[in-house]
Design an enzyme around this catalytic site. Sequence first.
Site, PDB file in Angstrom:
ATOM      1  CB  CYS A  75     -45.458  14.582  67.210  1.00  0.00           C
ATOM      2  SG  CYS A  75     -45.091  14.001  68.879  1.00  0.00           S
ATOM      3  CB  CYS A 210     -38.372   9.385  70.786  1.00  0.00           C
ATOM      4  SG  CYS A 210     -38.067   9.871  69.072  1.00  0.00           S
TER       5      CYS A 210
END
Lengths: 278, 278
Positions: A75, A210
Amino acid sequence: MTTTELPFAKGHGTENDFVLLSDLDGTLDVSADLVRALCDRRAGIGGDGLLRVARAGEHWFMDYRNADGSIAEMCGNGVRVFARYLFEEGLVPLGPLTVATRAGLRGVVLAEDSVTVDMGPPAFGPESVAVLVGVEYAGAAVSMGNPHLVCPVDRPLAELDLTRAPVFDAGVFPDGVNVEFVVPAGPLPGVDLHVAMRVHERGVGETRSCGTGACAVAADALRRAGRDRGTVAVDVPGGRVTVTLDEVTCLLTGPAVIVARGVLDPARAGAAVPAPDR
Amino acid sequence: MTTTELPFAKGHGTENDFVLLSDLDGTLDVSADLVRALCDRRAGIGGDGLLRVARAGEHWFMDYRNADGSIAEMCGNGVRVFARYLFEEGLVPLGPLTVATRAGLRGVVLAEDSVTVDMGPPAFGPESVAVLVGVEYAGAAVSMGNPHLVCPVDRPLAELDLTRAPVFDAGVFPDGVNVEFVVPAGPLPGVDLHVAMRVHERGVGETRSCGTGACAVAADALRRAGRDRGTVAVDVPGGRVTVTLDEVTCLLTGPAVIVARGVLDPARAGAAVPAPDR
């Protein structure tokens, strides 16, 4: 509280937010139930995911879990918040750092006001389309390890209804796809391009930010401008990140903040409410 | 962190959740901006509201703010979480306690697994109707200091679409209204009635729990059963509370939990993200 209390912190990178659990001696058993309880925004602390801060040999290891308790490999915003936490706790100085993740080692540069993470190079795929509320948007596939469909649009982003998932070509994206909608943004000093995006993440819905999506959008924008390298400012709903592409990789830079730290009692998070029997 | 850090806690009562700030010496300047920043679920800690824990003469004073920064007089679940915090911090023992609020003094009883708060008596108003997605639901007005419209329904609560506000008679509710939809629930030992509800709070939307709403629902259910006193278990989406009505008042009992405590830096909450200029 009791002797079962755990040290924790809460932080975010462009409003992609995380609960961090310190596990420097590697003794913490983080079950999926515990992750769900701590990431619950009302009965727990609240977060998009949980970062267990551990050691793996000579490196710091980011054990990342999604809010639903599942294990994730990487991530981009999570690595940035993870690195900021290490600095806040006095465990690393500002400067370069290597973080171990399930997707391998990641190079990080910690600065006073930002954290940069090496996201690896983009891989361009075929053209494809996303259909949103009956309207078709042409775009291009970009892989950042995970699949993206980047769609430049010619209407204000605020008009898009992302409450439902875009329809995509399952032949091109058999594992689903994160879909980005992109518009040009005003000139900004110090960067080659400036764009704004909204993103619908597969299995999640619209999110505030994101990291891999911003990289995919930047790579696509540079390519459409006839360039194979450069720096792109990408506005996401949760703030602004900067993406720099060179011959070998893609660097994601942006704010990463630890908002609070303290202790919590895992037995009280999420599990404290009797379930109604209706 | 820095010397500006503030002690905080996070807690909830049936998933009505709060950020608590300790201000025992009464020196804290809690601006609307700070409330919004701390209640932000991604860039801050996250909560439905903020409870400043202060003294007012011989009493503890609950300074309650809504998540949008506005000042509110009272919050039934807030008082319960406030009292639990005082106990956790070793400031009060289990047993009876009086809490000062902007709506006056409130009697509280702190027990091991629950907190009870005296919500004052209900006042019944006229019959009225709520219209939800074109369907009309008959109900009755009940005031708990704030206005409620309690509508018994004969379909599963899960089928109701509360994403949009119910339409109501502005002649009966000139200041808006909280609307509760209620169904009977299975038999439960130790209570006279057992119901389940969902609630749409004015200006907020559907919530996981509403203390005054549970009291209004219990009063209405007892009246419809031909009783003017008794105990009602009320299942809300965030858990279960119990409401006891007697000749003079209405007591709200339920779980209240402090999940975490620590320190935060107000300069980092919410304000840390540069605003995109699109």
